[in-house]
Design a protein around this motif. Sequence first.
Motif, PDB file in Angstrom:
ATOM      1  N   THR A  94       0.870  -1.213  -0.023  1.00  0.00           N
ATOM      2  CA  THR A  94       0.056  -0.175  -0.136  1.00  0.00           C
ATOM      3  C   THR A  94       0.930   1.131  -0.133  1.00  0.00           C
ATOM      4  OG1 THR A  94      -1.794  -1.162   1.170  1.00  0.00           O
ATOM      5  CG2 THR A  94      -1.817   1.406   1.152  1.00  0.00           C
ATOM      6  N   VAL A  95       0.531   2.402  -0.830  1.00  0.00           N
ATOM      7  CA  VAL A  95       1.158   3.519  -0.706  1.00  0.00           C
ATOM      8  C   VAL A  95       0.082   4.699  -0.571  1.00  0.00           C
ATOM      9  CG1 VAL A  95       3.202   2.693  -2.027  1.00  0.00           C
ATOM     10  CG2 VAL A  95       1.488   3.656  -3.203  1.00  0.00           C
ATOM     11  N   VAL A 126      -0.254  -1.303  -4.604  1.00  0.00           N
ATOM     12  CA  VAL A 126       0.560  -1.670  -5.842  1.00  0.00           C
ATOM     13  C   VAL A 126       0.709  -2.901  -6.365  1.00  0.00           C
ATOM     14  CG1 VAL A 126       3.253  -1.360  -6.227  1.00  0.00           C
ATOM     15  CG2 VAL A 126       2.193   0.258  -4.520  1.00  0.00           C
ATOM     16  N   MET A 127       0.243  -2.839  -7.622  1.00  0.00           N
ATOM     17  CA  MET A 127       0.013  -4.342  -8.345  1.00  0.00           C
ATOM     18  C   MET A 127       1.432  -4.676  -9.261  1.00  0.00           C
ATOM     19  SD  MET A 127      -3.524  -3.236  -9.860  1.00  0.00           S
ATOM     20  CE  MET A 127      -3.758  -4.673 -10.926  1.00  0.00           C
ATOM     21  N   ASN A 128       2.283  -3.723  -9.620  1.00  0.00           N
ATOM     22  CA  ASN A 128       3.378  -3.962 -10.449  1.00  0.00           C
ATOM     23  C   ASN A 128       4.402  -2.620 -10.200  1.00  0.00           C
ATOM     24  OD1 ASN A 128       5.163  -5.081 -12.037  1.00  0.00           O
ATOM     25  ND2 ASN A 128       3.858  -5.257 -13.884  1.00  0.00           N
ATOM     26  N   TYR A 138       4.821   3.050 -10.382  1.00  0.00           N
ATOM     27  CA  TYR A 138       3.769   1.812  -9.821  1.00  0.00           C
ATOM     28  C   TYR A 138       2.577   1.980 -10.678  1.00  0.00           C
ATOM     29  CZ  TYR A 138       6.587   2.326  -5.481  1.00  0.00           C
ATOM     30  OH  TYR A 138       7.458   2.411  -4.423  1.00  0.00           O
ATOM     31  N   GLN A 139       2.269   0.396 -10.896  1.00  0.00           N
ATOM     32  CA  GLN A 139       0.919   0.266 -11.392  1.00  0.00           C
ATOM     33  C   GLN A 139      -0.140  -0.177 -10.092  1.00  0.00           C
ATOM     34  OE1 GLN A 139       0.255  -3.663 -13.328  1.00  0.00           O
ATOM     35  NE2 GLN A 139      -1.229  -2.586 -14.640  1.00  0.00           N
ATOM     36  N   VAL A 140      -1.062   0.884 -10.123  1.00  0.00           N
ATOM     37  CA  VAL A 140      -1.846   0.758  -8.772  1.00  0.00           C
ATOM     38  C   VAL A 140      -3.454   0.601  -8.993  1.00  0.00           C
ATOM     39  CG1 VAL A 140      -0.196   2.372  -7.608  1.00  0.00           C
ATOM     40  CG2 VAL A 140      -2.252   3.392  -8.961  1.00  0.00           C
ATOM     41  N   ALA A 141      -3.975   0.206  -8.006  1.00  0.00           N
ATOM     42  CA  ALA A 141      -5.283  -0.091  -8.137  1.00  0.00           C
ATOM     43  C   ALA A 141      -6.096   0.646  -7.181  1.00  0.00           C
ATOM     44  CB  ALA A 141      -5.930  -1.515  -7.807  1.00  0.00           C
ATOM     45  N   GLU A 149      -7.442   1.628 -12.293  1.00  0.00           N
ATOM     46  CA  GLU A 149      -6.071   1.205 -12.355  1.00  0.00           C
ATOM     47  C   GLU A 149      -5.075   2.127 -13.546  1.00  0.00           C
ATOM     48  OE1 GLU A 149      -5.713  -2.973 -13.568  1.00  0.00           O
ATOM     49  OE2 GLU A 149      -6.943  -3.840 -12.215  1.00  0.00           O
ATOM     50  N   GLY A 150      -3.750   2.072 -13.107  1.00  0.00           N
ATOM     51  CA  GLY A 150      -3.135   2.953 -14.087  1.00  0.00           C
ATOM     52  C   GLY A 150      -1.775   3.073 -13.302  1.00  0.00           C
TER      53      GLY A 150
END
Length: 439
Positions: A94-95, A126-128, A138-141, A149-150
């Motif tokens: 988490t961020v 953080v997904m990726n 960071y790829q985030v949700a 997502e982005g």
Amino acid sequence: MKNTYLTALALIAASAISLTACSQEDPTLEDHANQQLVEQEDMAENEDNADNGDELSKNEEDEIDNEDPAEESEDDMEEQEEETASIFGNQEDTVYISADRLTVRADSREESESLGSLVKGNEVKVMNEAKIENETWYQVAHHNPTVNEGWISSEFTVSNLNDLHSISSFDNDELNEFFTSPTLFEENTIVAYYGHPNSEVMGIVGRHPVKELIDLLVETADSYDAADDSKGAVPAIYLVYGTVQPGGEIYKMNYDLVMSYIEEAYERGALVYIDHQMGRHHPAYSIREILSFLRYPNVHLALDPEWRTDKPMQEVGHVTGAEINEVQGIMQDYLLSNEIPGTRQYVFHQFVEKMIHTIEDVTTDYEQVLLVHNTSGWGSPEGKKATHDNTAEATNIPYKGFKLWYHFSDQPGVHYDDPLMTPEQVLELEPQPGLVIYQ
């Protein structure tokens, strides 16, 4: 933008619905129109409306201080991580956004398509991760469906909530245990001051600086403590975080402003309620916008069904029993999945029957969520008591609240209780309210 915020304040003033003669009829449009004649204070321009998809370049985002932290031993760092986990729950993967506004992009390039924006304090998973030259992306949700997502630049994020605070930590273990105790509501009368810091008309919160406000609040709480020696009294600040706008849009309070109240309240031993008026949004979406505030041990959440509509001032909004249950489930899942200890309250308001459809479907089977059914509306003591009698009929929701309205102005459209009920009169209500809110 300025006129929009003035309109928002007029809408809030319109929430004062007369209960004189125990009326349960809908407010008239004429009464709502009169509300708009009230002279309103300017609200600060909204800096943090996450629904605004304006693309911002990296140079336009707030600069973040990237000074190297002081060297610490591994033992000290591990100890701090354990303390943080116990206070704020599990923050793994988490961020939190640290810029006032941060662009979400389609991929890990600054020149890629803008999908929207997030604002300071937003919590994302953080997904990726991708490293582009010397920059990490960071790829985030996120819960916002427009930017679900982005990719974001990691430069404008922090992984520890403490990095967003002006006080060192929320590390008073005794206070944290008290704030999140499952018996807090039963053993105390919680006395709250309601409003928005930038509006005198919306409630007492906007009529005093925060330190002075809490001084007055403590005096009011003490009057309840004196009136009932079988219970304690706990002060609280009730912040209208999400304010309805024309068309059901939502004006959201600036994150730093919210945190200034949460921090000051914590240091003074007070709770904070974060309220979202929903507007055109679903209750599930609205509660997710304020979920991350549950990481602070003195915070509870609220939704106001009156304003769950895309036609504010033309109709009174509503929620269903199933939606109330869904919100409780979302809160409980968030607390459990993030290992956040203790019990938190979810407050909803009612002054006419139509505000809650199928209220008989509401359950209270959520171990970490305490549901509070609050009697709202202004008027005479007799009318307010009659409305409370009506909400009392929902025996499937045993915990009740009660709202009072201070006299602020004699201008047309500014409503208040006449006379204001005393603490003794409030505590004589059946069932006795565990939450008393002063607007």
